[in-house]
Scaffold this active site. Structure first.
Site, short mmCIF file in Angstrom:
data_model
loop_
_atom_site.label_atom_id
_atom_site.label_comp_id
_atom_site.label_asym_id
_atom_site.label_seq_id
_atom_site.Cartn_x
_atom_site.Cartn_y
_atom_site.Cartn_z
N ARG A 238 35.44 40.50 49.23
CA ARG A 238 36.55 39.80 48.58
C ARG A 238 36.57 38.38 49.13
O ARG A 238 36.33 38.16 50.32
CB ARG A 238 37.89 40.48 48.88
CG ARG A 238 38.14 41.76 48.11
CD ARG A 238 38.41 41.49 46.62
NE ARG A 238 38.69 42.69 45.87
CZ ARG A 238 37.79 43.43 45.21
NH1 ARG A 238 36.52 43.07 45.22
NH2 ARG A 238 38.15 44.50 44.54
N GLU A 267 39.90 33.30 42.66
CA GLU A 267 39.13 33.50 41.42
C GLU A 267 40.02 33.32 40.19
O GLU A 267 41.17 33.74 40.22
CB GLU A 267 38.52 34.91 41.40
CG GLU A 267 37.49 35.07 42.50
CD GLU A 267 36.88 36.48 42.56
OE1 GLU A 267 37.06 37.25 41.60
OE2 GLU A 267 36.25 36.77 43.56
N HIS A 285 31.30 37.05 40.47
CA HIS A 285 31.80 38.40 40.85
C HIS A 285 31.05 39.49 40.06
O HIS A 285 31.65 40.22 39.26
CB HIS A 285 33.31 38.49 40.63
CG HIS A 285 33.95 39.57 41.47
ND1 HIS A 285 35.20 39.46 42.00
CD2 HIS A 285 33.49 40.79 41.87
CE1 HIS A 285 35.50 40.56 42.69
NE2 HIS A 285 34.46 41.39 42.62
C1 DGY Z 1 35.29 46.34 43.24
O1 DGY Z 1 35.02 47.43 42.76
O2 DGY Z 1 36.14 46.21 44.13
C2 DGY Z 1 34.53 45.15 42.71
O3 DGY Z 1 34.91 43.98 43.27
C3 DGY Z 1 34.57 45.11 41.21
O4 DGY Z 1 33.73 46.06 40.75
#
Ligand code: DGY
Length: 319
Positions: A238, A267, A285
């Site tokens: 993240r 984002e 992402h």
């Molecule tokens: C997640 O699954 O947390 C990703 O960032 C998106 O698929």
């Protein structure tokens, strides 16, 4: 029997949408773009279940808009977009999509690692500009990968999958997590070490912690200063795990060799300087973005919702 009502926040891959429309009555039509807040609230009102993604911030106001809501299936393994206390106190079950996206995300992590080490994106842009004059002994020299030390912060499913791939490149792995965990593979290839030691020894440092108040800005200005100037940072977790401004400073001042980023603090915005730095590779992402993975994630959401609505335990319950 009428189908149960379901709110779906974003348009999901076609096989998932087909399965959804066969089983549920949608409270609104999902679009590719994230819903506006008012549309999100409207969609929730009649819903007994919801499928949301990481772009929807689900707080008390959203949950209160849906008096019949029983379950939210988050179309992601991360669930930092959901106020879990608010869900718990309202008796709403929350599920996520672990396992099915592990390998795709680990693959993309390695794609970024190679891209930054061997200047793949830079080389591609150079060729497309049409100015290549032929092979040169000193052109676009990159960094070795084979045999280098891979640092991993967070040894959950994805961290482990990234570590397993390192064996193919004879890379020792040093990882930090709250406590050492069993890691498959030969002895001593993958070892736990204190946070500071992983920072100081990694040639490539890959982040795989969930975003929580404790991991917010885990990679602070101070942490980045402890990395080698020849090291590369890879982030497919993240964005807010990294202090993006501090990362830009470290890269600009040459205290870090490069960064491969799939996620950002705000984002879809990213620090504008990241786009100007050739030693940075930025992706939108894409960690779980393979068709089969995204279909499996959707089917997992459906299975979780059906289980809850039929009075069975959810398969991937978070709260
Ligand atoms: C997640 O699954 O947390 C990703 O960032 C998106 O698929």
């Amino acid at each position: 029997m009428p189908h149960p009502t379901l709110y779906v926040a974003r348009l999901l891959p076609a096989p998932v949408m087909t399965a959804i429309t066969e089983r549920f009555q949608l409270t609104s039509s999902p679009h590719v773009e994230p819903p506006r807040r008012t549309d999100l609230l409207d969609g929730f009102r009649q819903a007994t279940a919801a499928i949301c993604t990481l772009t929807e911030h689900l707080d008390a106001e959203v949950l209160d808009a849906a008096p019949s809501l029983r379950v939210v299936a988050n179309y992601a393994v991360g669930y930092n977009n959901i106020d879990l206390d608010a869900a718990r106190s309202r008796g709403v079950i929350v599920t996520n999509t672990p396992d099915v996206l592990t390998e795709a995300t680990a693959d993309l992590t390695w794609a970024l690692l190679f891209a930054v080490a061997r200047r793949v994106a830079e080389g591609d842009h150079f060729m497309r500009a049409g100015t290549w004059g032929g092979w040169e002994p000193t052109q676009m020299l990159g960094a070795d990968v084979f045999g280098k030390t891979l640092g991993i912060m967070g040894m959950g499913r994805i961290g482990r999958a990234v570590a397993e791939r390192a064996r193919g490149f004879t890379m020792p792995v040093l990882y930090w997590s709250r406590r050492p965990v069993p890691v498959p593979g030969p002895d001593n290839q993958c070892l736990w070490a204190p946070f500071e030691e992983v920072l100081a020894r990694a040639d490539f440092l890959s982040l795989h912690v969930p975003l929580t108040p404790e991991t917010h800005h885990l990679m602070s200005a101070g942490a980045l200063r402890q990395m080698r100037p020849t090291a590369f940072l890879i982030n497919t977790s993240r964005g807010s795990v990294v202090d993006e401004g501090a990362l830009v400073d470290a890269l600009t001042e040459g205290r870090l060799a490069g960064a491969g980023l799939d996620v950002y603090e705000r984002e879809p915005e990213l620090h504008p300087a990241l786009l100007r730095l050739p030693q940075v590779v930025v992706l939108p992402h894409l960690g779980s973005a393979t068709l089969s993975t995204r279909v499996r994630m959707g089917m997992m959401c459906i299975e979780n919702i059906q289980a809850v609505l039929e009075g069975r335990p959810a398969l991937n319950r978070v709260v």
